[in-house]
Design a protein around this motif. Structure first.
Motif, PDB file in Angstrom:
ATOM      1  N   PRO A 189      37.049 -47.535 135.832  1.00 27.74           N
ATOM      2  CA  PRO A 189      36.514 -48.620 136.700  1.00 27.74           C
ATOM      3  C   PRO A 189      37.292 -48.713 137.862  1.00 27.74           C
ATOM      4  N   LEU A 190      38.589 -48.156 138.309  1.00 31.24           N
ATOM      5  CA  LEU A 190      39.155 -48.337 139.293  1.00 31.24           C
ATOM      6  C   LEU A 190      39.188 -47.232 140.159  1.00 31.24           C
ATOM      7  N   GLY A 191      38.093 -46.201 139.799  1.00 30.46           N
ATOM      8  CA  GLY A 191      38.010 -45.269 140.806  1.00 30.46           C
ATOM      9  C   GLY A 191      37.269 -45.174 142.089  1.00 30.46           C
ATOM     10  N   ALA A 192      37.212 -46.350 142.499  1.00 29.47           N
ATOM     11  CA  ALA A 192      36.663 -46.462 144.037  1.00 29.47           C
ATOM     12  C   ALA A 192      37.563 -47.922 144.678  1.00 29.47           C
ATOM     13  N   LYS A 193      37.464 -47.846 145.983  1.00 28.10           N
ATOM     14  CA  LYS A 193      38.107 -49.186 146.430  1.00 28.10           C
ATOM     15  C   LYS A 193      37.176 -50.360 146.349  1.00 28.10           C
ATOM     16  N   CYS A 194      37.846 -51.417 146.101  1.00 27.79           N
ATOM     17  CA  CYS A 194      36.889 -52.592 145.698  1.00 27.79           C
ATOM     18  C   CYS A 194      36.368 -53.233 147.094  1.00 27.79           C
ATOM     19  N   PRO A 195      35.071 -53.292 147.074  1.00 23.27           N
ATOM     20  CA  PRO A 195      34.750 -53.939 148.263  1.00 23.27           C
ATOM     21  C   PRO A 195      34.836 -55.697 148.503  1.00 23.27           C
ATOM     22  N   HIS A 196      35.125 -56.238 147.451  1.00 23.82           N
ATOM     23  CA  HIS A 196      35.710 -57.670 147.403  1.00 23.82           C
ATOM     24  C   HIS A 196      36.879 -58.182 147.687  1.00 23.82           C
ATOM     25  N   CYS A 197      37.752 -57.501 147.080  1.00 21.48           N
ATOM     26  CA  CYS A 197      39.378 -57.568 147.481  1.00 21.48           C
ATOM     27  C   CYS A 197      40.026 -56.818 148.170  1.00 21.48           C
ATOM     28  N   ARG A 198      39.376 -55.654 148.335  1.00 17.44           N
ATOM     29  CA  ARG A 198      39.869 -54.400 149.244  1.00 17.44           C
ATOM     30  C   ARG A 198      41.012 -53.739 148.413  1.00 17.44           C
ATOM     31  N   ALA A 199      41.126 -53.878 147.155  1.00  9.64           N
ATOM     32  CA  ALA A 199      42.209 -53.172 146.328  1.00  9.64           C
ATOM     33  C   ALA A 199      41.832 -51.529 146.529  1.00  9.64           C
ATOM     34  N   GLU A 200      43.012 -50.820 146.711  1.00 13.63           N
ATOM     35  CA  GLU A 200      42.749 -49.325 146.825  1.00 13.63           C
ATOM     36  C   GLU A 200      42.494 -48.675 145.516  1.00 13.63           C
ATOM     37  N   THR A 201      41.986 -47.569 145.515  1.00 11.99           N
ATOM     38  CA  THR A 201      41.665 -46.614 144.395  1.00 11.99           C
ATOM     39  C   THR A 201      42.811 -46.602 143.661  1.00 11.99           C
ATOM     40  N   GLY A 202      42.652 -46.945 142.376  1.00  9.69           N
ATOM     41  CA  GLY A 202      43.586 -46.917 141.178  1.00  9.69           C
ATOM     42  C   GLY A 202      44.442 -48.077 141.143  1.00  9.69           C
ATOM     43  N   ARG A 203      44.081 -49.183 141.979  1.00 10.96           N
ATOM     44  CA  ARG A 203      44.986 -50.284 141.975  1.00 10.96           C
ATOM     45  C   ARG A 203      43.993 -51.549 141.450  1.00 10.96           C
ATOM     46  N   PRO A 204      44.543 -52.392 140.456  1.00  8.77           N
ATOM     47  CA  PRO A 204      43.749 -53.452 139.954  1.00  8.77           C
ATOM     48  C   PRO A 204      43.373 -54.451 141.080  1.00  8.77           C
ATOM     49  N   CYS A 205      42.178 -55.044 140.666  1.00 10.62           N
ATOM     50  CA  CYS A 205      41.589 -56.010 141.499  1.00 10.62           C
ATOM     51  C   CYS A 205      42.579 -57.374 141.732  1.00 10.62           C
ATOM     52  N   ARG A 206      42.499 -57.927 142.738  1.00 12.94           N
ATOM     53  CA  ARG A 206      43.125 -59.203 142.816  1.00 12.94           C
ATOM     54  C   ARG A 206      42.385 -60.412 142.842  1.00 12.94           C
ATOM     55  N   SER A 207      42.934 -61.420 142.484  1.00 11.40           N
ATOM     56  CA  SER A 207      42.330 -62.698 142.376  1.00 11.40           C
ATOM     57  C   SER A 207      41.948 -63.370 143.894  1.00 11.40           C
ATOM     58  N   SER A 208      42.822 -63.213 144.768  1.00 12.07           N
ATOM     59  CA  SER A 208      42.404 -63.628 146.073  1.00 12.07           C
ATOM     60  C   SER A 208      43.440 -62.832 147.167  1.00 12.07           C
ATOM     61  N   TYR A 209      43.345 -63.189 148.401  1.00 12.73           N
ATOM     62  CA  TYR A 209      44.253 -62.450 149.361  1.00 12.73           C
ATOM     63  C   TYR A 209      45.673 -62.874 149.515  1.00 12.73           C
ATOM     64  N   ARG A 210      45.761 -64.244 149.209  1.00 12.14           N
ATOM     65  CA  ARG A 210      47.028 -64.560 149.520  1.00 12.14           C
ATOM     66  C   ARG A 210      48.006 -64.820 148.370  1.00 12.14           C
ATOM     67  N   ARG A 211      47.396 -65.085 147.070  1.00  9.16           N
ATOM     68  CA  ARG A 211      48.355 -65.091 145.870  1.00  9.16           C
ATOM     69  C   ARG A 211      48.500 -63.497 145.467  1.00  9.16           C
ATOM     70  N   HIS A 212      47.831 -62.664 145.447  1.00  7.52           N
ATOM     71  CA  HIS A 212      47.790 -61.102 144.990  1.00  7.52           C
ATOM     72  C   HIS A 212      48.012 -60.999 143.758  1.00  7.52           C
ATOM     73  N   ARG A 213      47.272 -62.023 142.799  1.00  7.49           N
ATOM     74  CA  ARG A 213      47.379 -61.935 141.369  1.00  7.49           C
ATOM     75  C   ARG A 213      46.359 -60.868 140.659  1.00  7.49           C
ATOM     76  N   ASN A 214      46.908 -60.234 139.958  1.00  3.53           N
ATOM     77  CA  ASN A 214      45.937 -58.775 139.477  1.00  3.53           C
ATOM     78  C   ASN A 214      45.222 -59.504 138.321  1.00  3.53           C
ATOM     79  N   LEU A 215      43.971 -58.981 138.423  1.00  3.39           N
ATOM     80  CA  LEU A 215      43.100 -59.429 137.611  1.00  3.39           C
ATOM     81  C   LEU A 215      43.010 -58.303 136.228  1.00  3.39           C
ATOM     82  N   ASP A 216      42.776 -58.679 134.922  1.00  3.10           N
ATOM     83  CA  ASP A 216      42.518 -58.106 133.807  1.00  3.10           C
ATOM     84  C   ASP A 216      41.354 -57.067 133.802  1.00  3.10           C
TER      85      ASP A 216
END
Length: 268
Positions: A189-216
């Motif tokens: 599921p993390l094999g591509a860059k997230c178009p929404h939060c711009r998380a790089e490949t292999g990095r978890p998605c983030r809730s917002s640009y400012r808080r940078h809280r990782n999502l489950d």
């Protein structure tokens, strides 16, 4: 440096400064000067070919009067001028030095520490060149090493033993779930860059640009990006198979018949 090194260094300074030459004219004064310089510069090497150090260069730089320094106009060179030039060079050597593993028994802390400090002292006094383990890896090797380190435990072909990954599973639940999916043949599921939060490949998605809280979980757009990436890879693989099949079906091109030259001439 020893007496012979100091005598040669003062002779060189005498060629640049007549005051030094006149002081060395008296044998007794010359002997006292050499003794004083030898005591002050006992831990300073005369030359270090591997690192570019030369005490005569330090004397020459003193008389070059760089910048606003006009000390050479009022006094001849002294031992502290050589020490001032050696100090930054020694600091640079110690920065490059990587402590080698001592040959002493690790269960003997005193011997281990004594050998470690002895190696550092030898480098600081110029008796031993610095052990530069990092310099053994060239630019290409550093790039390959960085690529391997960046993929430790993150790729399907991870660079760690299986039992280590299992032991780290409870501490990395997200990574463990990803590895389980890949082991079952499902896409990461993390094999591509997230178009929404711009998380790089292999990095978890983030809730917002400012808080940078990782999502489950992951954003739905990222799942779509992973599916699209897999579809593109499958299309590319299928196109490659079609190309190879066409090449295999093509008859071999006829070989050009070339005239053969013989020593007996051309046959009629």
């Amino acid at each position: 440096m020893i007496d012979n090194h100091i005598a040669a260094l003062l002779a060189f300074a005498g060629r640049l400064d007549s005051r030094v030459r006149r002081a060395l004219a008296d044998p007794q004064q010359s002997a006292r000067t050499i003794a004083d310089w030898t005591t002050a510069l006992a831990d300073v090497p005369a030359t270090l070919v591997d690192t570019g150090w030369d005490a005569s260069h330090a004397v020459r730089r003193y008389y070059e009067q760089r910048g606003a320094d006009r000390s050479a106009q009022f006094r001849p060179v002294e031992p502290h001028d050589v020490l001032a030039a050696w100090a930054p060079h020694r600091a640079e050597l110690m920065t490059r030095h990587t402590d080698p593993v001592p040959a002493a028994d690790p269960d003997d802390p005193a011997a281990w520490r004594a050998e470690l400090l002895g190696t550092r002292a030898a480098v600081a006094t110029g008796h031993t060149p610095p052990a530069e383990y990092r310099a053994e890896v060239n630019a290409g090797g550093q790039k390959r090493l960085a690529a391997l380190v960046s993929g430790v435990g993150t790729e399907p072909r991870r660079y760690m033993p299986e039992h280590v990954a299992r032991d780290l599973g409870p501490f990395r639940p997200g990574q463990a779930r990803r590895e389980a999916l890949v082991a079952e043949g499902l896409p990461d599921p993390l094999g591509a860059k997230c178009p929404h939060c711009r998380a790089e490949t292999g990095r978890p998605c983030r809730s917002s640009y400012r808080r940078h809280r990782n999502l489950d979980g992951v954003h739905p757009s990222r799942i779509e990006a992973v599916v699209a990436q897999l579809g593109a890879q499958e299309e590319q693989a299928e196109a490659e198979q079609v190309r190879l099949a066409r090449l295999m079906c093509q008859p071999p091109a006829p070989r050009d018949r070339r005239a053969r030259h013989t020593s007996g001439g051309v046959r009629p």
